[in-house]
Design a protein around this motif. Structure first.
Motif, PDB file in Angstrom:
ATOM      1  N   CYS A  30       6.208  -4.626   5.306  1.00  0.00           N
ATOM      2  CA  CYS A  30       6.820  -4.671   6.644  1.00  0.00           C
ATOM      3  C   CYS A  30       5.878  -5.460   7.556  1.00  0.00           C
ATOM      4  O   CYS A  30       4.648  -5.362   7.444  1.00  0.00           O
ATOM      5  N   ARG A  31       6.457  -6.277   8.450  1.00  0.00           N
ATOM      6  CA  ARG A  31       5.635  -7.095   9.326  1.00  0.00           C
ATOM      7  C   ARG A  31       4.645  -6.223  10.142  1.00  0.00           C
ATOM      8  O   ARG A  31       3.475  -6.547  10.256  1.00  0.00           O
ATOM      9  N   GLU A  32       5.148  -5.142  10.703  1.00  0.00           N
ATOM     10  CA  GLU A  32       4.288  -4.268  11.513  1.00  0.00           C
ATOM     11  C   GLU A  32       3.221  -3.591  10.657  1.00  0.00           C
ATOM     12  O   GLU A  32       2.094  -3.364  11.102  1.00  0.00           O
ATOM     13  N   CYS A  33       3.550  -3.218   9.414  1.00  0.00           N
ATOM     14  CA  CYS A  33       2.588  -2.541   8.519  1.00  0.00           C
ATOM     15  C   CYS A  33       1.414  -3.470   8.186  1.00  0.00           C
ATOM     16  O   CYS A  33       0.247  -3.046   8.256  1.00  0.00           O
ATOM     17  N   VAL A  34       1.705  -4.703   7.808  1.00  0.00           N
ATOM     18  CA  VAL A  34       0.618  -5.614   7.443  1.00  0.00           C
ATOM     19  C   VAL A  34      -0.209  -5.994   8.676  1.00  0.00           C
ATOM     20  O   VAL A  34      -1.427  -6.183   8.595  1.00  0.00           O
ATOM     21  N   LYS A  35       0.467  -6.051   9.846  1.00  0.00           N
ATOM     22  CA  LYS A  35      -0.259  -6.356  11.080  1.00  0.00           C
ATOM     23  C   LYS A  35      -1.265  -5.257  11.412  1.00  0.00           C
ATOM     24  O   LYS A  35      -2.416  -5.518  11.773  1.00  0.00           O
ATOM     25  N   ARG A  36      -0.843  -3.978  11.261  1.00  0.00           N
ATOM     26  CA  ARG A  36      -1.757  -2.860  11.532  1.00  0.00           C
ATOM     27  C   ARG A  36      -2.917  -2.846  10.535  1.00  0.00           C
ATOM     28  O   ARG A  36      -4.049  -2.555  10.902  1.00  0.00           O
ATOM     29  N   CYS A  37      -2.622  -3.172   9.273  1.00  0.00           N
ATOM     30  CA  CYS A  37      -3.695  -3.202   8.258  1.00  0.00           C
ATOM     31  C   CYS A  37      -4.742  -4.264   8.599  1.00  0.00           C
ATOM     32  O   CYS A  37      -5.954  -4.022   8.476  1.00  0.00           O
ATOM     33  N   TRP A  38      -4.279  -5.415   9.030  1.00  0.00           N
ATOM     34  CA  TRP A  38      -5.216  -6.489   9.375  1.00  0.00           C
ATOM     35  C   TRP A  38      -6.030  -6.123  10.626  1.00  0.00           C
ATOM     36  O   TRP A  38      -7.232  -6.416  10.693  1.00  0.00           O
ATOM     37  N   GLU A  39      -5.375  -5.468  11.603  1.00  0.00           N
ATOM     38  CA  GLU A  39      -6.115  -5.072  12.810  1.00  0.00           C
ATOM     39  C   GLU A  39      -7.158  -4.009  12.494  1.00  0.00           C
ATOM     40  O   GLU A  39      -8.253  -4.005  13.061  1.00  0.00           O
ATOM     41  N   THR A  40      -6.850  -3.163  11.554  1.00  0.00           N
ATOM     42  CA  THR A  40      -7.785  -2.091  11.197  1.00  0.00           C
ATOM     43  C   THR A  40      -8.976  -2.626  10.404  1.00  0.00           C
ATOM     44  O   THR A  40     -10.139  -2.280  10.680  1.00  0.00           O
ATOM     45  N   SER A  41      -8.695  -3.468   9.402  1.00  0.00           N
ATOM     46  CA  SER A  41      -9.776  -3.979   8.532  1.00  0.00           C
ATOM     47  C   SER A  41     -10.553  -5.129   9.180  1.00  0.00           C
ATOM     48  O   SER A  41     -11.708  -5.387   8.816  1.00  0.00           O
ATOM     49  N   GLY A  42      -9.917  -5.828  10.101  1.00  0.00           N
ATOM     50  CA  GLY A  42     -10.578  -6.969  10.742  1.00  0.00           C
ATOM     51  C   GLY A  42     -10.511  -8.261   9.928  1.00  0.00           C
ATOM     52  O   GLY A  42     -11.127  -9.253  10.309  1.00  0.00           O
TER      53      GLY A  42
END
Length: 482
Positions: A30-42
């Motif tokens: 999901c677009r929002e799921c991958v976006k949150r993962c990238w924001e969390t991991s940096g």
């Protein structure tokens, strides 16, 4: 051919894809799921294989999105269909599967035509569902209104209960202060009595000691005189014979003038019995001069909200303003009335009320069951036996009221109320010193009565105190005090 639902779920949120995107490593999220993962991991890595994504904004996976939307639509249609079936099932009879068309008025439930012909409902009155809905809604609306009224009533009771708690606290504070004040006055009397008795003892002690000191001084002087006479007589006895004879007459006269016999000292001790004899009784007897006994005590829990009672509960007057008392069942609510604390059910009783400048009052007795929350005439048939003074006239509150013609030079400022319960008489006298009978009620009391007071005047009515008489009864070797 359909895909398993698991193939349409996002590996991150484990739900069907919403706006899926395709990474360069061929994994979809999901677009929002991958976006949150990238924001969390940096870092822009695939949440599954950790391979770095080649693009900052992944490409939408159109085929997967269309497929997921088709599945979502199918699910919603399936759910709607199930609900329709359930609803249709609810409209059918559970026993016969027929459509529910009637409402049994006896069992209060919808039934089908087969049910109506069965033994269970054969002789029961029924109505159509449309009529039943109107009736049931009306009944439930009435019940709802009743419940709302009960709820409103409970809210008022709840609020009044909290107010009553505050009132009880204020009652306790005021009562505690009055108890302390009255004990302080008694303590003052006792302390003064103690001081006076100790002072009397001290005066007697000083008087007796002073007397004894004077006696000791007198005895010392006599002892000195005796010692001188003793030495003189001894010298005379040792003198020559002729000298003794020549001085004998003078020696004899000197010795005869000396005091003879023992010295008596009666009444020299403190009269302890005078100070300690019946001490407690004497103190109590003296306390009666400082203590007032009132034959009737007003009950503040019955007083109308506009009445003000004195701290010692012996007087009342009308204020015209409510002092915030709770609406308890014992309280008079319709007019400015109050009753005494103790119910009278036998014997003879009397009390004197000082009316003074009050020109609007009723005095007498009332039965304990007389209503207190409705407007009612103070007449014998309603449980009231009273004398009224209003408009410059005295009236006995009979049915109809009896106007009393009283020829008197001085206005009546005191009323004596005398009840003989066993004889069934209630008499009113001029209590101003003439003891003249004003009126007598004759009745057979069927229940206990309470002293009754009413006033609509700011001039107080006051119950006068009476003196306490102490009598000692002596019986064959014993004494009893009453």
């Amino acid at each position: 051919m359909s895909l398993p639902v698991d193939d349409l779920e996002c590996p991150v949120c484990c739900d069907i894809f919403i706006d899926p995107v395709l990474l360069s490593c061929s994994h979809s999220f999901c677009r929002e799921c991958v976006k949150r993962c990238w924001e969390t991991s940096g870092s822009r890595e695939c949440p599954m294989c950790r391979k770095r994504a080649s693009k900052a904004s992944p490409t939408t996976n159109l085929a997967l999105r269309n497929l997921c939307e088709t599945v979502q639509v199918a699910r919603r249609e399936s759910s709607s269909s199930e609900k329709e079936k359930e609803k249709e099932k609810e409209l059918n009879c559970d026993l016969h599967g027929e459509k529910l068309k009637l409402f049994c008025l006896v069992d209060k439930q919808p039934i089908c035509l087969v049910c109506h012909m069965s033994k269970t409902h054969k002789n029961h009155d029924c109505s159509t569902l449309e009529e039943a809905v109107i009736d049931c809604r009306g009944e439930l609306s009435t019940t709802l209104t009743s419940l709302q009224e009960k709820m409103d009533s409970l809210k008022i009771i709840h609020s009044n209960s909290n107010d009553t708690i505050d009132y009880i606290k204020n009652q306790a504070i005021g009562t505690r202060q009055e108890i302390k004040a009255q004990f302080e006055r008694l303590h003052h009397v006792l302390h003064r009595e103690e001081s006076e008795r100790l002072a009397a003892l001290k005066r007697e002690e000083d008087q007796k000691i002073s007397g004894m000191r004077d006696k000791v001084s007198e005895i010392s002087e006599e002892m000195l005189s005796l010692e001188e006479s003793f030495n003189f007589l001894e010298s005379e006895l040792n003198a020559e014979d002729m000298a003794l004879l020549q001085n004998f007459k003078g020696t004899r006269e000197r010795c005869s003038s000396l005091p003879l016999g023992p010295v008596t000292m009666s009444g020299t001790l403190i009269d302890v019995s005078k100070h300690l004899g019946n001490l407690k009784y004497s103190i109590w007897e003296n306390m009666n001069h400082h203590i007032e006994y009132t034959p009737v005590t007003l009950d503040p829990n019955t007083a109308h909200p506009y009445l003000i009672l004195s701290d010692d509960l012996t007087s009342l007057y009308y204020s015209g303003l409510s002092y915030g008392c709770p609406d308890n069942p014992e309280r008079f609510q319709m007019s400015a009335e109050v009753v005494g604390t103790n119910a009278l059910g036998s014997g003879s009783h009397h009390w004197i009320v000082e009316t003074g400048s009050n020109r609007d009052w009723l005095l007498g007795v009332t039965s304990v069951s007389a209503p207190r929350n409705v407007v009612i005439s103070a007449r014998p048939e309603n449980g009231f036996w009273t004398l009224c003074y209003r408009g410059g006239e005295f009236r006995a509150m009979t049915s109809p009221p009896t106007t009393l013609s009283l020829a008197t030079e001085a206005p009546i400022s005191r009323i004596k109320v005398q009840l003989d319960y066993n004889k069934g008489t209630l008499c009113f006298f001029d209590g101003s010193g003439y003891d003249r009978l004003l009126y007598t009620f004759e009745s057979t009391f069927t229940e206990m009565v309470l002293p009754y007071f009413y006033t609509h005047s700011q001039h107080p009515l006051r119950i006068l105190p009476e003196s306490v008489m102490v009598t000692a009864l002596r019986k064959e070797g014993s004494a009893q005090v009453v």
